[in-house]
Design a protein around this motif. Structure first.
Motif, PDB file in Angstrom:
ATOM      1  N   VAL A 111       4.369  -1.802   4.911  1.00 36.47           N
ATOM      2  CA  VAL A 111       4.092  -2.534   6.154  1.00 36.47           C
ATOM      3  C   VAL A 111       4.458  -1.717   7.388  1.00 36.47           C
ATOM      4  N   ILE A 142      -1.549  -2.457   9.667  1.00 37.92           N
ATOM      5  CA  ILE A 142      -1.222  -3.419   8.617  1.00 37.92           C
ATOM      6  C   ILE A 142      -0.910  -4.738   9.315  1.00 37.92           C
ATOM      7  N   PHE A 176      -5.626  -4.909   6.374  1.00 37.14           N
ATOM      8  CA  PHE A 176      -5.580  -3.567   6.960  1.00 37.14           C
ATOM      9  C   PHE A 176      -6.811  -3.382   7.822  1.00 37.14           C
ATOM     10  N   LEU A 212      -7.588   3.165   3.686  1.00 36.72           N
ATOM     11  CA  LEU A 212      -6.167   2.845   3.586  1.00 36.72           C
ATOM     12  C   LEU A 212      -5.475   3.773   2.595  1.00 36.72           C
ATOM     13  N   ARG A 232      -2.438   6.319   3.418  1.00 34.59           N
ATOM     14  CA  ARG A 232      -1.170   6.159   2.702  1.00 34.59           C
ATOM     15  C   ARG A 232      -0.767   7.453   1.995  1.00 34.59           C
TER      16      ARG A 232
END
Length: 298
Positions: free
Chosen positions: A43, A49, A67, A196, A200
């Motif tokens: 988060v 987010i 997202f 996403l 990440r």
């Protein structure tokens, strides 16, 4: 006269995360566990987010997590939480309240991946696919199925006698973005979850590339977990790299990290040659799980 129940939906900040976590995952088996440490990092990955909470008479009863994929101009619905006694009457309104009411210059659609697994092996947020029981609710809201996507898992791994292919670590740079734009819809699933996973992996220092004579020819996101290696995103340029070379790069990472299993989280059905090549270099049978990519066009 009795007072009416007061219900409202709101976007919440990071200070309310613990309260949000206390709401059970919608339709999930009690055995399903969340990786709380990983979630807290997740988060804080980016301001894109988004967390929403439904409150009834000052009691949190539901929520969602999304997202915002700025590159793709879309949203991904990643999770839905709700106390069981309110699902029948308030589930649809809770989901709808966190979605845009109309198309904007920055958001044109919302993606959701509905799993076929009621008890997934990976915990949230390593698993960002929705419980299959949510499929009918998404149908009612107006989501439509776009395509089937797959997760591929290899266990009891061995190694064939092949040339191992090394990779280089990269950040989410312009050449990576350019490669991704050329690859989505071909060898990368075209959805907000893909962006996403790239973000990440880059943040974790686990975005890897294979380079050819003219630049990037393949991209891999990697994540170690529970003696295994997760591949949340994968893409390649079929004109510039052979499936066996890509499979060898993954085999190299599995061998280097001494992991016991490998799971590609999101891959298209058309990428059979990569899966077949992995089967050969890992000396293991692929375990395939089918999911549904659904989309709400705003």
């Amino acid at each position: 006269m009795p007072e009416r129940d007061m219900i409202f939906n709101k976007r919440i900040g990071r200070s309310d995360v613990e309260t949000w976590l206390e709401i059970p995952e919608c339709f999930a088996d009690r055995r399903n566990q969340m990786d709380h440490q990983s979630f807290r990092r997740f988060v804080n990955l980016t301001d894109d987010i988004l967390l929403y909470m439904t409150v009834l008479d000052e009691q949190p009863i539901g929520g969602t997590i999304l997202f915002r994929a700025r590159d793709r101009l879309g949203l991904a619905l990643l999770g839905v939480r709700m106390r069981g006694e309110y699902i029948q009457n308030l589930l649809l309104s809770t989901i709808k309240a966190s979605l845009p009411f109309f198309r904007t210059a920055s958001i044109r659609d919302v993606d959701a991946i509905v799993s076929s697994e009621t008890n997934p092996q990976l915990p949230f947020p390593r698993n960002l696919f929705l419980n299959p029981a949510l499929g009918s609710a998404l149908d009612e809201i107006g989501f439509e199925k776009v395509e089937d996507v797959l997760s591929i898992r290899f266990e009891n791994i061995g190694f064939a006698d092949v040339q191992m292919q090394d990779t280089v670590k990269r950040e989410m740079s312009e050449d990576i973005r350019s490669f991704v734009w050329k690859s989505v819809g071909r060898t990368m699933v075209d959805c907000s979850h893909t962006w996403l996973s790239l973000l990440r992996a880059s943040s974790d220092g686990e975005l890897h590339a294979i380079l050819g004579a003219n630049g990037v020819v393949a991209v891999l996101g990697l994540e170690e977990y529970a003696k295994g290696l997760i591949v949340p995103v994968i893409g390649y340029e079929p004109e510039s790299i052979a499936p066996l070379t890509l499979a060898s790069a993954l085999a190299y990472e599995v061998d280097r990290r001494k992991t016991q299993w490998l799971e590609i989280r999101l891959i298209g059905e058309e990428d059979r040659e990569v899966v077949d090549s992995l089967k050969g270099v890992l000396c293991a049978e692929p375990i395939k799980t089918r999911h549904s990519l659904m989309r709400l066009r705003i």
